[in-house]
Design an enzyme around this catalytic site. Structure first.
Site, PDB file in Angstrom:
ATOM      1  N   LYS A 190       0.836  -1.212   0.000  1.00 55.53           N
ATOM      2  CA  LYS A 190       0.000   0.000   0.000  1.00 55.53           C
ATOM      3  C   LYS A 190       0.874   1.266   0.000  1.00 55.53           C
ATOM      4  O   LYS A 190       0.619   2.193  -0.768  1.00 55.53           O
ATOM      5  CB  LYS A 190      -0.944  -0.005   1.218  1.00 55.53           C
ATOM      6  CG  LYS A 190      -1.895  -1.203   1.194  1.00 55.53           C
ATOM      7  CD  LYS A 190      -2.905  -1.174   2.315  1.00 55.53           C
ATOM      8  CE  LYS A 190      -2.300  -1.345   3.698  1.00 55.53           C
ATOM      9  NZ  LYS A 190      -1.602  -2.644   3.887  1.00 55.53           N
ATOM     10  N   THR A 191       1.903   1.271   0.843  1.00 55.07           N
ATOM     11  CA  THR A 191       2.796   2.440   0.875  1.00 55.07           C
ATOM     12  C   THR A 191       3.495   2.594  -0.472  1.00 55.07           C
ATOM     13  O   THR A 191       3.609   3.693  -1.017  1.00 55.07           O
ATOM     14  CB  THR A 191       3.856   2.267   1.990  1.00 55.07           C
ATOM     15  OG1 THR A 191       3.173   1.954   3.203  1.00 55.07           O
ATOM     16  CG2 THR A 191       4.670   3.530   2.176  1.00 55.07           C
ATOM     17  N   THR A 250      -6.297  -1.607   6.787  1.00 56.74           N
ATOM     18  CA  THR A 250      -6.412  -3.053   6.755  1.00 56.74           C
ATOM     19  C   THR A 250      -7.890  -3.435   6.861  1.00 56.74           C
ATOM     20  O   THR A 250      -8.228  -4.602   6.761  1.00 56.74           O
ATOM     21  CB  THR A 250      -5.650  -3.677   7.935  1.00 56.74           C
ATOM     22  OG1 THR A 250      -6.049  -3.006   9.126  1.00 56.74           O
ATOM     23  CG2 THR A 250      -4.156  -3.544   7.746  1.00 56.74           C
ATOM     24  N   ASP A 288      -1.686   6.506   6.257  1.00 51.05           N
ATOM     25  CA  ASP A 288      -1.680   5.080   6.586  1.00 51.05           C
ATOM     26  C   ASP A 288      -2.587   4.855   7.797  1.00 51.05           C
ATOM     27  O   ASP A 288      -2.764   5.766   8.606  1.00 51.05           O
ATOM     28  CB  ASP A 288      -0.230   4.661   6.925  1.00 51.05           C
ATOM     29  CG  ASP A 288      -0.008   3.178   6.726  1.00 51.05           C
ATOM     30  OD1 ASP A 288      -0.929   2.489   6.269  1.00 51.05           O
ATOM     31  OD2 ASP A 288       1.103   2.704   7.022  1.00 51.05           O
ATOM     32  N   ARG A 310       6.513  -8.308   1.639  1.00 50.15           N
ATOM     33  CA  ARG A 310       7.424  -7.916   2.730  1.00 50.15           C
ATOM     34  C   ARG A 310       8.076  -9.158   3.347  1.00 50.15           C
ATOM     35  O   ARG A 310       9.277  -9.149   3.639  1.00 50.15           O
ATOM     36  CB  ARG A 310       6.676  -7.129   3.810  1.00 50.15           C
ATOM     37  CG  ARG A 310       7.534  -6.916   5.065  1.00 50.15           C
ATOM     38  CD  ARG A 310       6.897  -5.993   6.075  1.00 50.15           C
ATOM     39  NE  ARG A 310       6.815  -4.642   5.570  1.00 50.15           N
ATOM     40  CZ  ARG A 310       5.757  -3.861   5.687  1.00 50.15           C
ATOM     41  NH1 ARG A 310       4.680  -4.282   6.311  1.00 50.15           N
ATOM     42  NH2 ARG A 310       5.774  -2.643   5.181  1.00 50.15           N
TER      43      ARG A 310
HETATM   44  N1  LIG Z   1       3.838  -5.484  -5.959  1.00 50.10           N
HETATM   45  C1  LIG Z   1       5.066  -5.446  -5.447  1.00 50.10           C
HETATM   46  N2  LIG Z   1       6.131  -5.677  -6.210  1.00 50.10           N
HETATM   47  C2  LIG Z   1       7.363  -5.675  -5.684  1.00 50.10           C
HETATM   48  N3  LIG Z   1       7.646  -5.415  -4.402  1.00 50.10           N
HETATM   49  C3  LIG Z   1       6.629  -5.152  -3.596  1.00 50.10           C
HETATM   50  C4  LIG Z   1       5.281  -5.136  -4.070  1.00 50.10           C
HETATM   51  N4  LIG Z   1       4.470  -4.844  -3.048  1.00 50.10           N
HETATM   52  C5  LIG Z   1       5.239  -4.671  -1.979  1.00 50.10           C
HETATM   53  N5  LIG Z   1       6.551  -4.851  -2.293  1.00 50.10           N
HETATM   54  C6  LIG Z   1       7.673  -4.785  -1.367  1.00 50.10           C
HETATM   55  O1  LIG Z   1       7.220  -5.125  -0.070  1.00 50.10           O
HETATM   56  C7  LIG Z   1       7.653  -4.181   0.883  1.00 50.10           C
HETATM   57  C8  LIG Z   1       6.453  -3.779   1.730  1.00 50.10           C
HETATM   58  O2  LIG Z   1       5.569  -3.003   0.961  1.00 50.10           O
HETATM   59  P1  LIG Z   1       4.780  -1.764   1.573  1.00 50.10           P
HETATM   60  O3  LIG Z   1       5.576  -1.091   2.634  1.00 50.10           O
HETATM   61  O4  LIG Z   1       4.333  -0.936   0.428  1.00 50.10           O
HETATM   62  O5  LIG Z   1       3.556  -2.516   2.224  1.00 50.10           O
HETATM   63  P2  LIG Z   1       2.295  -1.897   2.993  1.00 50.10           P
HETATM   64  O6  LIG Z   1       1.089  -2.591   2.459  1.00 50.10           O
HETATM   65  O7  LIG Z   1       2.304  -0.412   2.899  1.00 50.10           O
HETATM   66  O8  LIG Z   1       2.557  -2.348   4.466  1.00 50.10           O
HETATM   67  P3  LIG Z   1       2.002  -1.643   5.820  1.00 50.10           P
HETATM   68  O9  LIG Z   1       0.533  -1.839   5.774  1.00 50.10           O
HETATM   69  O10 LIG Z   1       2.695  -2.416   6.895  1.00 50.10           O
HETATM   70  O11 LIG Z   1       2.427  -0.209   5.746  1.00 50.10           O
HETATM   71  C9  LIG Z   1       8.291  -3.028   0.108  1.00 50.10           C
HETATM   72  O12 LIG Z   1       9.643  -2.933   0.414  1.00 50.10           O
HETATM   73  C10 LIG Z   1       8.203  -3.381  -1.339  1.00 50.10           C
HETATM   74  O13 LIG Z   1       9.519  -3.442  -1.880  1.00 50.10           O
END
Ligand SMILES: Nc1ncnc2c1ncn2[C@@H]1O[C@H](COP(=O)(O)OP(=O)(O)OP(=O)(O)O)[C@@H](O)[C@H]1O
Length: 355
Positions: free
Chosen positions: A77-78, A171, A122, A230
């Site tokens: 998401k980030t 979430t 977030d 992740r």
């Molecule tokens: N579609 C994707 N392709 C490649 N790498 C990804 C992808 N999605 C996530 N990642 C990798 O996974 C890691 C976590 O992603 P991210 O921080 O965006 O998750 P998030 O959903 O925002 O988590 P949170 O809810 O804990 O903030 C990042 O370092 C990113 O490199």
């Protein structure tokens, strides 16, 4: 209770297979984040739809609509919010619901946004109520009322805001108040990733980290990553350590297998805690049904840890079921642990065994 309840649980952050970011993740993730939609792996529908939304906004020379991203931690998401800003050629400001406790905190952020800026919020479901109400007006009319003074003499001073794009992440989209949900022009639900997609994530990250890995090694890591990029990236780093210390640095299936055995992450991505819960359920209680408190005592963990940290993934994997009579192991749980179910299943298990 479902999978997303792991978000707020500290215990989850300490696990190798926990989906919440730990300190090391935070330090290295910036380097691994895809920078544009083309680099973003998987989530085909979300990508396609978002691509249209952003292209159309660009063609109109307008600021993109507000976007709501929902899905479990670690699914990107980030990363997507940063991609939205990059694709729009806009700066991004990052904050989170728990950081905005007073409406004034939000007013300060909103009033300092530049035109077209992306505001990533977030855990938007954890914002305070007054801040949430201020956000309604800001999203719809690009205006906020700043309250000056207290009591009967308090006055509301309207403040115009430049157009901006709010990207909210949660979430739990279902728990957002409808007036907030309705103000997003585009909502995307992010699914867990398929093993094939995670293999691509692992290859891509290995490349960026300058680690040699063969396809079977990547598949071995992807299969244990619980559908979450992740976790895939974190397991890759641990396997890399092992490969450097115990071998020539190259990751093969054998190396990944041996490394993840050391870290006690099994073929399906279960760790020590997950297996302890299943083992107790099978070996001590014949597969259930058994009450949550009893199960927790049997594994020497808090009730909340079993319920919020271990169970959501076990349920998602179809290894454990929550029934009105208590926790019940599924046939898949018996075969995963290499055990044979006792003859004549308990009353709570009949449906699961088709008895
Ligand atoms: N579609 C994707 N392709 C490649 N790498 C990804 C992808 N999605 C996530 N990642 C990798 O996974 C890691 C976590 O992603 P991210 O921080 O965006 O998750 P998030 O959903 O925002 O988590 P949170 O809810 O804990 O903030 C990042 O370092 C990113 O490199």
């Amino acid at each position: 209770m479902n999978w997303d309840d792991t978000t707020d649980t500290g215990a989850d952050a300490e696990r190798l297979v926990g989906a919440v970011a730990d300190r090391e993740d935070q330090a290295v993730e910036a380097a691994l984040r895809p920078k544009d939609l083309g680099e973003f792996i998987g989530q085909e529908k979300v990508r396609e739809q978002l691509d249209l939304v952003l292209r159309a906004a660009r063609a109109r020379g307008a600021t993109a609509d507000h976007v709501l991203l929902s899905g479990a931690p670690g699914l990107g998401k980030t990363t997507l919010s940063m991609i939205i800003a990059a694709e729009m050629g806009a700066p991004i400001r990052i904050t989170s619901g728990p950081a905005i406790q007073h409406a004034g905190d939000l007013a300060a952020i909103l009033s300092s946004l530049q035109e077209g800026e992306v505001l990533f919020l977030d855990e938007i479901h954890r914002m305070s109520r007054p801040a949430e109400e201020m956000l309604y007006m800001a999203m719809e009319d690009f205006r906020v009322d700043v309250i000056v003074g207290k009591g009967p003499g308090a006055t509301a001073i309207p403040l115009e805001l430049p157009p901006f794009t709010l990207v909210g992440a949660t979430t739990r989209a279902g728990l957002l108040p409808p007036p907030l949900r309705d103000r997003f022009g585009f909502t995307a639900h992010m699914e867990f990733y398929e093993p094939r997609e995670l293999e691509r994530v692992v290859h891509r990250s290995a490349n960026l980290l300058d680690v040699e890995i063969d396809p079977a090694g990547a598949a071995e890591i992807a299969g244990r990553s619980r559908g979450t990029p992740r976790i895939a990236n974190r397991l890759l780093r641990r396997v890399r350590d092992y490969a450097q210390v115990k071998a020539d640095g190259q990751i093969t299936r054998e190396i990944a297998h041996a490394a993840l055995a050391v870290y006690e992450v099994d073929e399906r991505g279960l760790d020590r805690l997950d297996r302890a819960v299943l083992e107790a359920l099978l070996k001590l209680f014949g597969g259930g049904p058994v009450g949550l408190s009893t199960l927790a005592v049997a594994v020497g963990e808090e009730r909340e840890t079993v319920e919020e940290v271990a169970e959501p993934f076990l349920v998602r994997e179809g290894l454990l079921a929550r029934t009105p009579r208590g926790r019940v192991a599924t046939p898949a749980a018996w075969s995963h642990l290499g055990l044979t179910p006792p003859r004549g299943t308990g009353p709570g298990q009949q449906d699961l065994f088709g008895a």
